[in-house]
Design an enzyme around this catalytic site. Sequence first.
Site, mmCIF file in Angstrom:
data_model
loop_
_atom_site.group_PDB
_atom_site.id
_atom_site.type_symbol
_atom_site.label_atom_id
_atom_site.label_comp_id
_atom_site.label_asym_id
_atom_site.label_seq_id
_atom_site.Cartn_x
_atom_site.Cartn_y
_atom_site.Cartn_z
ATOM 1 N N CYS A 121 41.934 5.836 12.618
ATOM 2 C CA CYS A 121 40.493 5.657 12.862
ATOM 3 C C CYS A 121 39.975 6.563 13.979
ATOM 4 O O CYS A 121 38.767 6.664 14.183
ATOM 5 C CB CYS A 121 40.197 4.196 13.181
ATOM 6 S SG CYS A 121 40.769 3.093 11.883
ATOM 7 N N HIS A 254 33.624 4.172 16.726
ATOM 8 C CA HIS A 254 34.251 3.818 15.437
ATOM 9 C C HIS A 254 33.699 2.480 14.966
ATOM 10 O O HIS A 254 33.599 1.525 15.735
ATOM 11 C CB HIS A 254 35.769 3.741 15.636
ATOM 12 C CG HIS A 254 36.475 3.165 14.461
ATOM 13 N ND1 HIS A 254 36.269 3.618 13.171
ATOM 14 C CD2 HIS A 254 37.388 2.158 14.359
ATOM 15 C CE1 HIS A 254 37.023 2.920 12.344
ATOM 16 N NE2 HIS A 254 37.712 2.028 13.035
ATOM 17 N N ASN A 284 34.607 -0.861 7.616
ATOM 18 C CA ASN A 284 35.431 0.058 8.406
ATOM 19 C C ASN A 284 35.999 1.134 7.462
ATOM 20 O O ASN A 284 36.840 0.829 6.621
ATOM 21 C CB ASN A 284 36.550 -0.743 9.072
ATOM 22 C CG ASN A 284 37.460 0.107 9.939
ATOM 23 O OD1 ASN A 284 37.450 1.327 9.862
ATOM 24 N ND2 ASN A 284 38.257 -0.553 10.764
HETATM 25 O O1 UT7 Z 1 39.991 0.312 12.469
HETATM 26 C C1 UT7 Z 1 40.942 -0.042 13.412
HETATM 27 C C2 UT7 Z 1 40.383 -0.931 14.365
HETATM 28 N N1 UT7 Z 1 40.378 -2.285 13.835
HETATM 29 C C3 UT7 Z 1 39.729 -3.185 14.513
HETATM 30 O O2 UT7 Z 1 39.108 -2.853 15.488
HETATM 31 C C4 UT7 Z 1 39.821 -4.637 14.095
HETATM 32 C C5 UT7 Z 1 39.855 -5.480 15.335
HETATM 33 N N2 UT7 Z 1 39.954 -6.900 15.087
HETATM 34 C C6 UT7 Z 1 38.918 -7.606 14.580
HETATM 35 O O3 UT7 Z 1 37.886 -7.070 14.246
HETATM 36 C C7 UT7 Z 1 39.080 -9.120 14.494
HETATM 37 O O4 UT7 Z 1 40.224 -9.507 15.192
HETATM 38 C C8 UT7 Z 1 39.157 -9.631 13.025
HETATM 39 C C9 UT7 Z 1 37.809 -9.460 12.346
HETATM 40 C C10 UT7 Z 1 40.223 -8.862 12.251
HETATM 41 C C11 UT7 Z 1 39.524 -11.116 12.984
HETATM 42 O O5 UT7 Z 1 38.606 -11.859 13.755
HETATM 43 P P1 UT7 Z 1 39.112 -12.981 14.760
HETATM 44 O O6 UT7 Z 1 37.926 -13.586 15.351
HETATM 45 O O7 UT7 Z 1 40.115 -12.305 15.673
HETATM 46 O O8 UT7 Z 1 39.789 -14.010 13.772
HETATM 47 P P2 UT7 Z 1 41.311 -14.511 13.692
HETATM 48 O O9 UT7 Z 1 42.179 -13.400 13.210
HETATM 49 O O10 UT7 Z 1 41.670 -15.151 14.983
HETATM 50 O O11 UT7 Z 1 41.228 -15.614 12.589
HETATM 51 C C12 UT7 Z 1 40.472 -16.793 12.828
HETATM 52 C C13 UT7 Z 1 40.570 -17.672 11.614
HETATM 53 C C14 UT7 Z 1 41.999 -17.950 11.155
HETATM 54 O O12 UT7 Z 1 42.048 -19.292 10.736
HETATM 55 P P3 UT7 Z 1 42.676 -20.432 11.696
HETATM 56 O O13 UT7 Z 1 44.069 -19.971 11.972
HETATM 57 O O14 UT7 Z 1 41.810 -20.428 12.931
HETATM 58 O O15 UT7 Z 1 42.569 -21.660 10.876
HETATM 59 C C15 UT7 Z 1 42.176 -17.057 9.969
HETATM 60 O O16 UT7 Z 1 43.099 -17.553 9.052
HETATM 61 O O17 UT7 Z 1 39.907 -17.052 10.500
HETATM 62 C C16 UT7 Z 1 40.788 -17.077 9.359
HETATM 63 N N3 UT7 Z 1 40.486 -15.906 8.545
HETATM 64 C C17 UT7 Z 1 39.571 -15.907 7.550
HETATM 65 N N4 UT7 Z 1 38.793 -16.878 7.075
HETATM 66 C C18 UT7 Z 1 37.962 -16.587 6.067
HETATM 67 C C19 UT7 Z 1 41.017 -14.656 8.647
HETATM 68 N N5 UT7 Z 1 40.444 -13.853 7.720
HETATM 69 C C20 UT7 Z 1 39.554 -14.614 7.036
HETATM 70 C C21 UT7 Z 1 38.671 -14.340 5.986
HETATM 71 N N6 UT7 Z 1 37.888 -15.352 5.540
HETATM 72 N N7 UT7 Z 1 38.548 -13.118 5.423
#
Ligand code: UT7
Length: 331
Positions: A121, A254, A284
């Site tokens: 990225c 990005h 993204n």
């Molecule tokens: O291009 C390279 C750079 N990439 C990035 O910059 C990405 C950086 N990271 C992020 O943008 C965020 O960390 C994410 C968008 C990937 C995830 O957001 P988050 O607020 O960190 O969520 P999480 O991973 O902590 O997940 C929270 C909850 C989980 O459920 P529990 O364990 O709290 O019950 C996940 O299972 O959200 C759940 N979850 C979803 N739910 C519905 C994860 N993906 C999904 C989904 N739909 N697609």
Amino acid sequence: MNPSRYSRITGTGSALPADCVSNAELVRRLAARGIETSDEWIVERTGIRQRYLADAGTTSSQLAAQAAREALAAAGIDATDIDLIIVATSTPDFVFPSTACLVQKALGAPGGAAFDVQAVCSGFVYALATADAMIRTGMASKALVIGAEVFSRILDWNDRGTCVLFGDGAGAVVLEASTTPGVLASRLHADGRHEEILRTPGNVCGGAVIGSPLLTMDGQAVFKLAVTVLDAVGREVVEAAGLQMHEVDWLIPHQANVRILQATGRRMGIDPSRVVVTVDRHANTSAASVPLALDCAVRDGRVRGGQHVLLEGVGGGFAWGAVLVKMSGDA
Ligand code: UT7
């Protein structure tokens, strides 16, 4: 090195595949595979509302060539004038030849240098900094710098934590030698100790794929690092250019997550109205995200000649970087 030889952006372009997939449509497609997600979750956690997905016949080089043609038209130069093509991509058409060589062939512009940059990225800012250095040292005079991806090919469509986040597309700029400064400063960094938090750890060996050819990510670890390094490298490059942060007209980081974009702007003291956001429309697109966003902001009239634009990349490697550009009047 000639101290009065600089590079400047004289044209921008972009390309998106035809299939625009809204969150609602993606929710339907994933439900058919037994994967549960929702528009609310995607919008709230990422700001993404839709993405463009390439069909099986569309490649990174095709999207790159389309974006390049737009950038050449905007710059008012012929492809045959180009003596350097750099394509930033992590989803090349082939192991080799490079995507840049395929673009050169598609444009009918043989003879100059052509190679790919693999910095995920951060690829576009790595490529832009490289092209600027090559122009300033006299190795090239007219360059195409392109970010192009078909990231949908390396997504695990059974992993809802990653497959809702990415899209496909390409963005391009023409970078020309000039006696007027355009690229004011560039800074690139990497810390390979974090290579495990975002990776596609497969390779081709003996005619077979070894390891996994699909993307894996520790989202929270990437999020935390991204916010920290985007702030630091933004400050570093603005200082290197001898400017103050308030002189930056537009911040184009990005486009991974609207929360990262907002946090980066906040940390740097840049008003949200001066942060270009396209992650809602494109999701993204990895190496394509920064030039896609730049082209959108040029074409909708926000980014204008004479303005200072801070371009920032961050992602797998872990790699990051920034380029501060003064836009030329005709870009
Ligand atoms: O291009 C390279 C750079 N990439 C990035 O910059 C990405 C950086 N990271 C992020 O943008 C965020 O960390 C994410 C968008 C990937 C995830 O957001 P988050 O607020 O960190 O969520 P999480 O991973 O902590 O997940 C929270 C909850 C989980 O459920 P529990 O364990 O709290 O019950 C996940 O299972 O959200 C759940 N979850 C979803 N739910 C519905 C994860 N993906 C999904 C989904 N739909 N697609």
